[in-house]
Design an enzyme around this catalytic site. Structure first.
Site, PDB file in Angstrom:
ATOM      1  CE1 TYR A  12      -4.277   2.211   0.809  1.00 50.43           C
ATOM      2  CE2 TYR A  12      -2.873   2.911   2.689  1.00 50.43           C
ATOM      3  CZ  TYR A  12      -3.833   2.881   1.880  1.00 50.43           C
ATOM      4  OH  TYR A  12      -4.615   3.973   2.005  1.00 50.43           O
TER       5      TYR A  12
ATOM      6  CE  LYS B  96      -3.490   4.982  -1.132  1.00 48.65           C
ATOM      7  NZ  LYS B  96      -4.872   5.473  -2.113  1.00 48.65           N
TER       8      LYS B  96
HETATM    9  P1  NAI Z   1     -13.460   2.686   1.651  1.00 55.91           P
HETATM   10  O1  NAI Z   1     -12.984   1.144   1.409  1.00 55.91           O
HETATM   11  O2  NAI Z   1     -14.700   3.098   2.174  1.00 55.91           O
HETATM   12  O3  NAI Z   1     -13.635   3.065  -0.154  1.00 55.91           O
HETATM   13  C1  NAI Z   1     -12.907   2.490  -1.106  1.00 55.91           C
HETATM   14  C2  NAI Z   1     -14.080   2.410  -2.290  1.00 55.91           C
HETATM   15  O4  NAI Z   1     -13.329   1.961  -3.568  1.00 55.91           O
HETATM   16  C3  NAI Z   1     -14.831   1.316  -1.749  1.00 55.91           C
HETATM   17  O5  NAI Z   1     -16.102   1.938  -2.032  1.00 55.91           O
HETATM   18  C4  NAI Z   1     -14.736   0.362  -2.877  1.00 55.91           C
HETATM   19  O6  NAI Z   1     -15.748  -0.464  -3.476  1.00 55.91           O
HETATM   20  C5  NAI Z   1     -14.148   1.095  -4.054  1.00 55.91           C
HETATM   21  N1  NAI Z   1     -13.054   0.340  -4.905  1.00 55.91           N
HETATM   22  C6  NAI Z   1     -12.038  -0.636  -4.412  1.00 55.91           C
HETATM   23  N2  NAI Z   1     -11.650  -1.201  -5.436  1.00 55.91           N
HETATM   24  C7  NAI Z   1     -12.096  -0.693  -6.827  1.00 55.91           C
HETATM   25  C8  NAI Z   1     -11.917  -0.770  -7.900  1.00 55.91           C
HETATM   26  N3  NAI Z   1     -10.975  -1.681  -8.561  1.00 55.91           N
HETATM   27  N4  NAI Z   1     -12.637   0.083  -8.951  1.00 55.91           N
HETATM   28  C9  NAI Z   1     -13.381   0.784  -8.451  1.00 55.91           C
HETATM   29  N5  NAI Z   1     -13.767   1.022  -7.091  1.00 55.91           N
HETATM   30  C10 NAI Z   1     -13.201   0.313  -6.121  1.00 55.91           C
HETATM   31  O7  NAI Z   1     -12.188   3.448   2.304  1.00 55.91           O
HETATM   32  P2  NAI Z   1     -11.887   4.715   2.182  1.00 55.91           P
HETATM   33  O8  NAI Z   1     -11.408   5.064   3.490  1.00 55.91           O
HETATM   34  O9  NAI Z   1     -13.100   5.831   2.084  1.00 55.91           O
HETATM   35  O10 NAI Z   1     -10.814   5.327   1.207  1.00 55.91           O
HETATM   36  C11 NAI Z   1     -10.713   6.075   0.057  1.00 55.91           C
HETATM   37  C12 NAI Z   1      -9.414   6.488  -0.280  1.00 55.91           C
HETATM   38  O11 NAI Z   1      -8.694   7.101   0.685  1.00 55.91           O
HETATM   39  C13 NAI Z   1      -8.393   4.957  -0.604  1.00 55.91           C
HETATM   40  O12 NAI Z   1      -7.703   5.281  -1.863  1.00 55.91           O
HETATM   41  C14 NAI Z   1      -7.702   4.980   0.522  1.00 55.91           C
HETATM   42  O13 NAI Z   1      -6.533   4.195   0.212  1.00 55.91           O
HETATM   43  C15 NAI Z   1      -7.579   6.156   0.960  1.00 55.91           C
HETATM   44  N6  NAI Z   1      -7.024   6.675   2.288  1.00 55.91           N
HETATM   45  C16 NAI Z   1      -7.904   6.563   3.285  1.00 55.91           C
HETATM   46  C17 NAI Z   1      -7.708   6.718   4.619  1.00 55.91           C
HETATM   47  C18 NAI Z   1      -8.355   6.662   5.769  1.00 55.91           C
HETATM   48  O14 NAI Z   1      -8.227   7.084   6.782  1.00 55.91           O
HETATM   49  N7  NAI Z   1      -9.780   6.378   5.386  1.00 55.91           N
HETATM   50  C19 NAI Z   1      -6.040   7.059   4.978  1.00 55.91           C
HETATM   51  C20 NAI Z   1      -5.304   7.104   3.984  1.00 55.91           C
HETATM   52  C21 NAI Z   1      -5.669   6.843   2.632  1.00 55.91           C
END
Ligand code: NAI
Length: 293
Positions: free
Chosen positions: A165, A169
């Site tokens: 990851y 990133k």
């Molecule tokens: P989340 O798991 O709620 O959202 C990620 C979304 O991406 C999900 O709805 C999932 O269905 C979708 N997804 C996964 N693979 C996919 C694909 N191949 N094609 C289309 N959609 C796909 O998680 P969150 O926290 O909202 O994460 C959003 C972004 O923020 C991610 O890139 C995560 O790595 C990043 N992030 C989040 C942090 C946090 O504290 N929540 C910290 C650092 C980064």
């Protein structure tokens, strides 16, 4: 009047968590939104339509404009399909929020090739594919654009158990830095978001409490993202913003010269380098922990 009236946005992975909040706020500010989500599990397995559909319904119920898209960001045709959905439904594309993501955490000694590849594939290649198709369309329109790469302090600073990851990133941050330079002459800004929020992805990494849910509400991250997409942010590019709860920080670079001599002189010896390192090592900036940003 919204700040994004007439604009069209694609948000990948917008079926839940941060992407959903970005999509809702973009729509509230007047943008028409392509709500992309594969609808699978946290580790990227499975798929479904209900996550994207639910967000589209919510946007429409609030008087906004949106269309669902269920493609995987890892698929080139699906990425092209997101841009086609924007053009077919709304006639243009102005904003891309690369947000989709999965986790396959494991300490490096136990990590499998499949876990490494899956995470690099979704985050890094996924953002590349969506950006590739959006970029071509933005250049054709000739009216600039806004691209956000969702990175993480895991890649920009480091976090145990997330080599796959973190590599993806950090790769996104490198991608952003070069693309921001290439986008300048076209009026396309490219910035990095390193968010911190309670979501499906982080629910077992944060304490379970109402206080955490309130403090780390993903909706608190979206105003910065949406502002970066407005005309007011035309000069902001190549930057890394850490937004965690209500704290917004700029993560910038610092270059500390350790030692230097005239470039026409011969190379340092290993011993001289060792001496210079030892003399300065105590003054180096300390290694940060992700939660300190
Ligand atoms: P989340 O798991 O709620 O959202 C990620 C979304 O991406 C999900 O709805 C999932 O269905 C979708 N997804 C996964 N693979 C996919 C694909 N191949 N094609 C289309 N959609 C796909 O998680 P969150 O926290 O909202 O994460 C959003 C972004 O923020 C991610 O890139 C995560 O790595 C990043 N992030 C989040 C942090 C946090 O504290 N929540 C910290 C650092 C980064």
């Amino acid at each position: 009047m919204g700040k994004l009236d007439g604009k069209v946005a694609i948000v990948t992975g917008a079926g839940g968590g941060l992407g959903k909040e970005h999509a809702l706020l973009l729509a509230k500010e007047g943008a028409s939104v392509v709500v992309n989500d594969l609808g699978g599990a946290r580790d990227g397995t499975g798929s479904g339509t209900s996550m994207a559909d639910g967000v589209v319904e919510e946007i429409k119920a609030a008087g906004g404009s949106a269309v669902a898209n269920y493609g995987s960001v890892t698929d080139d045709d699906a990425a092209a399909g997101m841009v086609k959905a924007a053009l077919d439904n709304f006639g243009r594309i102005d904003i891309l929020i690369n947000n989709a993501g999965i986790l396959r955490d494991r300490s490096f000694k136990n990590m499998t090739d499949a876990e490494w590849d899956a995470v690099i594939e979704v985050h890094l290649r996924g953002a590349y594919l969506a950006t590739k198709h959006v970029w071509a369309q933005m250049l054709e329109q000739g009216e600039g654009g806004r691209i956000i790469m969702t990175s993480s302090t895991s890649g920009l600073i480091g976090n145990f158990g997330q080599t796959n990851y973190g590599a993806a990133k950090a790769g996104l941050a490198g991608f952003m830095r070069v693309l921001a330079l290439e986008g300048m002459k076209y009026g396309i800004t490219v910035n990095v978001l390193a968010p911190g929020a309670l979501s499906r992805m982080t629910e077992d990494l944060m304490p379970e409490s109402d206080e955490t849910a309130e403090r780390m509400d993903p909706a608190k991250v979206s105003p910065t993202v949406v502002w970066l997409c407005t005309p007011d942010a035309a000069k902001v590019t190549g930057r890394q913003f850490c937004v965690s709860g209500n704290r917004v920080s700029l993560l910038s670079w610092q270059v500390d010269t350790i030692t230097e001599k005239d470039s026409m002189e011969g190379p340092w010896t290993v011993e001289e380098i060792g001496e210079a390192m030892e003399n300065s090592i105590d003054s180096w900036p300390k290694l940060l922990k992700p939660m300190e940003v």
